[in-house]
Write an enzyme that holds these catalytic residues in place. Structure first.
Site, mmCIF file in Angstrom:
data_model
loop_
_atom_site.group_PDB
_atom_site.id
_atom_site.type_symbol
_atom_site.label_atom_id
_atom_site.label_comp_id
_atom_site.label_asym_id
_atom_site.label_seq_id
_atom_site.Cartn_x
_atom_site.Cartn_y
_atom_site.Cartn_z
ATOM 1 N N SER A 20 0.808 -1.230 0.000
ATOM 2 C CA SER A 20 0.000 0.000 0.000
ATOM 3 C C SER A 20 0.837 1.274 0.000
ATOM 4 O O SER A 20 0.353 2.323 -0.396
ATOM 5 C CB SER A 20 -0.939 0.011 1.208
ATOM 6 N N ASP A 24 -3.449 7.589 8.564
ATOM 7 C CA ASP A 24 -4.574 6.767 9.028
ATOM 8 C C ASP A 24 -4.155 5.679 10.016
ATOM 9 O O ASP A 24 -4.888 4.727 10.218
ATOM 10 C CB ASP A 24 -5.280 6.129 7.823
ATOM 11 N N HIS A 38 -0.289 4.546 7.402
ATOM 12 C CA HIS A 38 0.278 5.162 6.192
ATOM 13 C C HIS A 38 0.632 6.615 6.480
ATOM 14 O O HIS A 38 -0.024 7.251 7.309
ATOM 15 C CB HIS A 38 -0.735 5.109 5.041
#
Ligand SMILES: *[C@@H]1O[C@H](CO)[C@@H](O)[C@H](O)[C@H]1NC(C)=O
Ligand SMILES: *[C@@H]1O[C@H](CO)[C@@H](O)[C@H](O)[C@H]1NC(C)=O
Ligand SMILES: *[C@@H]1O[C@H](CO)[C@@H](O)[C@H](O)[C@H]1NC(C)=O
Ligand SMILES: *[C@@H]1O[C@H](CO)[C@@H](O)[C@H](O)[C@H]1NC(C)=O
Ligand SMILES: *[C@@H]1O[C@H](CO)[C@@H](O)[C@H](O)[C@H]1NC(C)=O
Length: 402
Positions: A38, A358, A361
């Protein structure tokens, strides 16, 4: 140098071929091939599982830079986007994107949630696009691209207009191969499989071996400039700090990070570092760069205020306030019933002054900081300064620290 394929004049061609070998390592890359999870995903997970990979498709993801969710796990851009902007090439299209793609300057194979190791977990744990699969996707991508160029060179006019969207053959050799793996090799066992940090710690050589083996696989497929990011300081991440279970397995260091978690990450990183060193002596024709994300980000988290950041331990987007602004039951971009009350994971008002977005990240602002440091060759081994190889643009970066 923006020559189309077959448009290189005779003189240029002679000049290029005479100096190619000597210059091979010194060239400014004009394409990027990215691999990872991610931290670098720009839409592969969304393309593979549309309307199912939830949080990053909802506001406030993407708000800061794109003004809408942009299939990235950030309020804006990821580190990879800043590399593309610095090189003045288009933001990388995800490999799996079938509509509106542009592979003229590379492609992105990164897929959120995946591990470095070869493991297929149930779909509810993570998708089967781990590092080895991404190297195979790249292999297929390269073979198909070169085959299309062969076909295109025997045709004329409109029939070859599609080549504008293909990676140019020479870019496969000169591209920057950008890899960001490792965090999920901790997150999946700790958060999804219920293992302890001690269990993960006892097996970290599996992570580093996979990292090094797959780096060599990319080399075998023709990559010659490889930038391998190490594992970030997960013990300083809000999601780890706010998890009672993980916190209980660790000790807290004087900075407020989970020491036991960071020690496991550090062990992994030192194994990656020495594995890459071996790879460098085995393949002297390649530039294999160890990018020490761990050190850059830990410095930013611990010393953030001196870099102009206000909150370095709190998630900007979350619910619940407290020391980390993170309620493990309510993710950023989603809502959940907590004690009969609907709670939403919402953005803070000033994401630009937060390091973490978050819980797992970094923000657009922190990604800008990381990209700038790495482009300047800070904490890279060997020292590799794209600022010297290329005429970079920092126009779209966040303001540099005072
Ligand atoms: C460690 O790795 C070995 C070999 O792959 C595996 O059998 C074992 O289950 C792993 N242990 C943990 C705690 O992950
Ligand atoms: C992953 O699986 C592939 C295919 O079986 C194998 O060739 C490769 O060596 C494996 N890589 C690692 C790091 O285990
Ligand atoms: C923390 O760990 C100890 C010892 O392993 C255990 O007794 C205790 O219940 C744990 N606490 C939490 C909140 O998990
Ligand atoms: C924080 O900054 C100080 C002073 O520049 C430096 O010595 C220290 O290593 C930094 N801390 C981290 C964790 O990088
Ligand atoms: C999260 O949910 C669990 C289970 O419903 C609950 O026990 C816990 O208190 C919740 N945590 C917070 C911070 O609301």
């Amino acid at each position: 140098m923006e020559f189309g394929y077959g448009q290189i004049g005779g003189m240029t061609l002679v000049m290029l071929s005479c100096c190619w070998a000597a210059l091979a390592k010194e060239e400014c890359p004009q394409a990027i091939f990215a691999f990872g999870a991610s931290m670098s995903d720009t839409g592969n997970s969304e393309a593979a599982f549309p309307y199912q990979s939830v949080a990053q498709s909802n506001p406030p993801y993407g708000n800061t830079f794109f003004g809408r969710p942009a299939n990235r796990f950030s309020d804006g851009r990821v580190v990879l986007d800043f590399f593309a902007q610095a090189l003045k090439i288009p933001l990388l299209s995800p490999y799996l994107q079938s509509v509106g793609y542009d592979f003229s300057h590379g492609a992105n194979f990164a897929f959120a949630g995946v591990t470095t190791q070869n493991i297929t977990y149930p779909a509810t744990v993570t998708a089967p696009f781990y590092y080895w699969v991404q190297t195979k996707q790249f292999q297929l991508f390269k073979e198909r691209t070169l085959a299309l160029w062969t076909i295109a060179s025997s045709r004329k006019g409109a029939q070859r207009s599609y080549v504008k969207l293909l990676t140019k053959p020479k870019h496969f050799q000169t591209a920057l191969y950008f890899t960001t793996f490792g965090a999920n090799d901790f997150i999946v066992p700790l958060f999804r499989l219920g293992l302890s940090i001690q269990q993960v710690q006892s097996n970290v050589s599996i992570i580093s071996n996979a990292m090094v083996q797959n780096t060599e696989e990319l080399y075998n497929q023709g990559a010659r400039t490889l930038m391998v990011f190490n594992v970030p300081p997960l013990g300083c991440y809000p999601a780890f700090l706010a998890s009672p279970r993980i916190r209980n397995m660790s000790t807290v260091d004087p900075h407020g990070c989970l020491a036991t978690v960071n020690e496991a990450v550090e062990t992994t990183n030192s194994l990656i570092r020495s594995g890459l060193k071996d790879l460098r002596s085995k393949h002297p024709d390649a530039t294999i760069i160890y990018a020490d994300l761990y050190t850059i980000l830990k410095d930013l988290i611990v010393n953030g205020t001196s870099y102009g950041f206000k909150e370095t331990f709190k998630a900007c987007c979350g619910a619940g306030g407290g020391a980390y602004n993170l309620n493990p039951n309510v993710s950023c971009g989603l809502s959940a019933l907590v004690n009969g009350q609907l709670i939403q994971g919402t953005s803070c008002s000033d994401p630009g002054s937060y390091v973490n977005w978050d819980g797992v990240h970094v923000t657009d602002a922190a990604a800008s900081f990381i990209a700038r440091a790495v482009l300047q060759g800070k904490h890279t081994e060997p020292v590799y300064k794209l600022t010297e190889l290329c005429r970079l643009s920092f126009e779209q970066f966040s303001p540099s620290p005072p």
